[in-house]
Design a protein around this motif. Structure first.
Motif, short mmCIF file in Angstrom:
data_model
loop_
_atom_site.label_atom_id
_atom_site.label_comp_id
_atom_site.label_asym_id
_atom_site.label_seq_id
_atom_site.Cartn_x
_atom_site.Cartn_y
_atom_site.Cartn_z
N LEU A 50 7.00 -5.35 -2.13
CA LEU A 50 5.73 -5.31 -2.85
C LEU A 50 5.86 -5.90 -4.25
O LEU A 50 4.96 -6.60 -4.73
CB LEU A 50 5.22 -3.87 -2.92
CG LEU A 50 4.86 -3.25 -1.55
CD1 LEU A 50 4.60 -1.76 -1.70
CD2 LEU A 50 3.67 -3.96 -0.93
N ALA B 158 -0.87 -1.33 -4.53
CA ALA B 158 -0.03 -1.24 -3.33
C ALA B 158 0.50 0.18 -3.22
O ALA B 158 0.66 0.87 -4.23
CB ALA B 158 1.13 -2.24 -3.39
N PRO C 2 -5.11 -6.48 3.61
CA PRO C 2 -4.31 -6.35 2.38
C PRO C 2 -4.94 -7.00 1.14
O PRO C 2 -4.29 -7.03 0.10
CB PRO C 2 -3.03 -7.08 2.76
CG PRO C 2 -3.56 -8.24 3.59
CD PRO C 2 -4.71 -7.68 4.37
N SER D 63 -2.30 -3.41 -0.69
CA SER D 63 -1.18 -3.61 0.24
C SER D 63 -0.56 -2.25 0.58
O SER D 63 -0.43 -1.38 -0.29
CB SER D 63 -0.11 -4.51 -0.39
OG SER D 63 -0.55 -5.86 -0.41
N THR E 220 2.60 -0.26 3.05
CA THR E 220 3.74 -0.31 3.97
C THR E 220 3.92 1.04 4.64
O THR E 220 3.60 2.08 4.06
CB THR E 220 5.06 -0.68 3.26
OG1 THR E 220 5.43 0.38 2.35
CG2 THR E 220 4.93 -1.98 2.49
N THR F 181 0.36 -6.33 3.95
CA THR F 181 0.82 -6.63 2.59
C THR F 181 0.52 -8.09 2.28
O THR F 181 0.62 -8.96 3.16
CB THR F 181 2.33 -6.37 2.44
OG1 THR F 181 3.05 -7.07 3.47
CG2 THR F 181 2.63 -4.89 2.53
#
Length: 340
Positions: free
Chosen positions: A167, A236, A260, A264, A266, A325
């Motif tokens: 990121l 993010a 994204p 973003s 994960t 992302t």
């Protein structure tokens, strides 16, 4: 066992191995304790003539994570000629008051070993299993009350580090973290990796952007809402599991934020959920099936009385870049190409 009898571990070992250099009274006391705790030697378990049976205990619901672990355990059992008996517990711990009853039940059922998935074991249950002589392996442990407990996990610190570095390479600087229980060993390692990546980039971690609770969708939804409603929201978020990440994505959707493009996200695990999500989820992949296979191999080695190369095995995690992302608008990306 040794402490209960007031003797050394070596003396207990002499009795178990049929040595003669033990006083009759001491031998009688140790043998009585062995009978009381339903101790069955590895040799007796191997020579019983029955198929080896391993008890797999899963805490919580049988979700995408546990399903992949179970697949790995079952396939490894088939390869080794062992049967797998699967049990489920709804809370975070085994029932403390019945530790010895639980262990005696496993011993009387002829279990060759026990694998516990993610659960927080108490010292009472570890002691109870040790008294029966049943080997224990903890898979992806939330916590280990004793360092000598054999475990199989993954490189959680490296995973948290890699997700955050990814990121950062995309230009994000205000990055949140939503993980599992604060006292969980695997969550602590992922959180430390997140903080290390920020520190290496010269960024001070903001406590307002960190939320630790449970590895569930509802936590991701609730924590995502809190983070995204901040006046200076993150661009993010590192999710401590795939289910957490999915909850964060839903919190963004409800607020009209695009993933994204506007946020973003994960995940961590790379379960079927991550691959089927829309958009497909960028994750830190844990080799869940392989972890299950290694746990079975390890517990069967212990049941056979074989020495282990290591009592703590960590399999490598891997960053898998998909579609949740993207570079922060206005910040030149430095990310590698998607891995899958």
């Amino acid at each position: 066992m040794a402490a209960s009898a007031g003797v050394s571990v070596a003396t207990v070992s002499k009795v178990l191995n049929g040595r003669e250099d033990v006083a009759p009274d001491t031998r009688a006391l140790i043998e009585e304790l062995l009978r009381r705790h339903a101790y069955v030697s590895p040799t007796a378990r191997r020579s019983a003539g029955a198929v080896l049976t391993v008890e797999l205990i899963v805490h919580g619901a049988f979700g995408a994570y546990s399903t992949e672990v179970i697949e790995g355990v079952v396939h490894a059992g088939e390869e080794a000629g062992a049967s797998i008996v699967i049990g489920q517990l709804g809370d975070d711990r085994l029932p403390v008051g019945s530790a010895h009853d639980w262990a005696r039940r496993l011993a009387s059922s002829g279990r060759a070993g026990v694998i516990v998935v993610t659960g927080a074991l108490t010292s009472a249950h570890i002691d109870a299993l040790a008294l029966t002589g049943i080997p224990l392996v903890v898979l992806d442990p939330m916590s280990l009350p004793r360092v000598e407990v054999t475990s199989v996990g993954s490189t959680n610190f490296a995973g948290g580090l890699s997700a955050t570095q990814h990121l950062l390479a995309l230009g994000h600087r205000r990055i949140g973290y939503v993980g599992g229980p604060a006292g969980s060993g695997c969550n602590q390692a992922r959180l430390h990796g997140y903080r290390a990546a920020l520190e290496n980039a010269g960024i001070t971690a903001d406590p307002a952007l960190v939320h630790n609770e449970h590895f569930t969708y509802d936590v991701g939804l609730r924590a995502g809402a809190r983070l995204l409603d901040l006046p200076d929201r993150p661009t993010a978020v590192v999710g401590g599991s795939d289910t957490i990440a999915m909850g964060i994505i839903e919190a963004a959707r409800v607020r009209g934020l695009r993933v994204p493009e506007d946020l973003s996200v994960t995940g961590f695990d790379d379960t079927e959920l991550a691959r089927m999500a829309s958009p497909p989820l960028t994750v830190i992949r844990q080799p869940l099936r392989e972890m299950g296979r290694v746990a079975v191999k390890t517990v069967l080695q212990m049941a056979a009385g074989a020495a282990l190369d290591s009592h703590h095995v960590e399999l490598a995690t891997e960053l898998v870049v998909r579609s949740t992302t993207a570079p922060l608008e206005g910040a030149p990306p430095r990310a590698a190409r998607p891995a899958g």
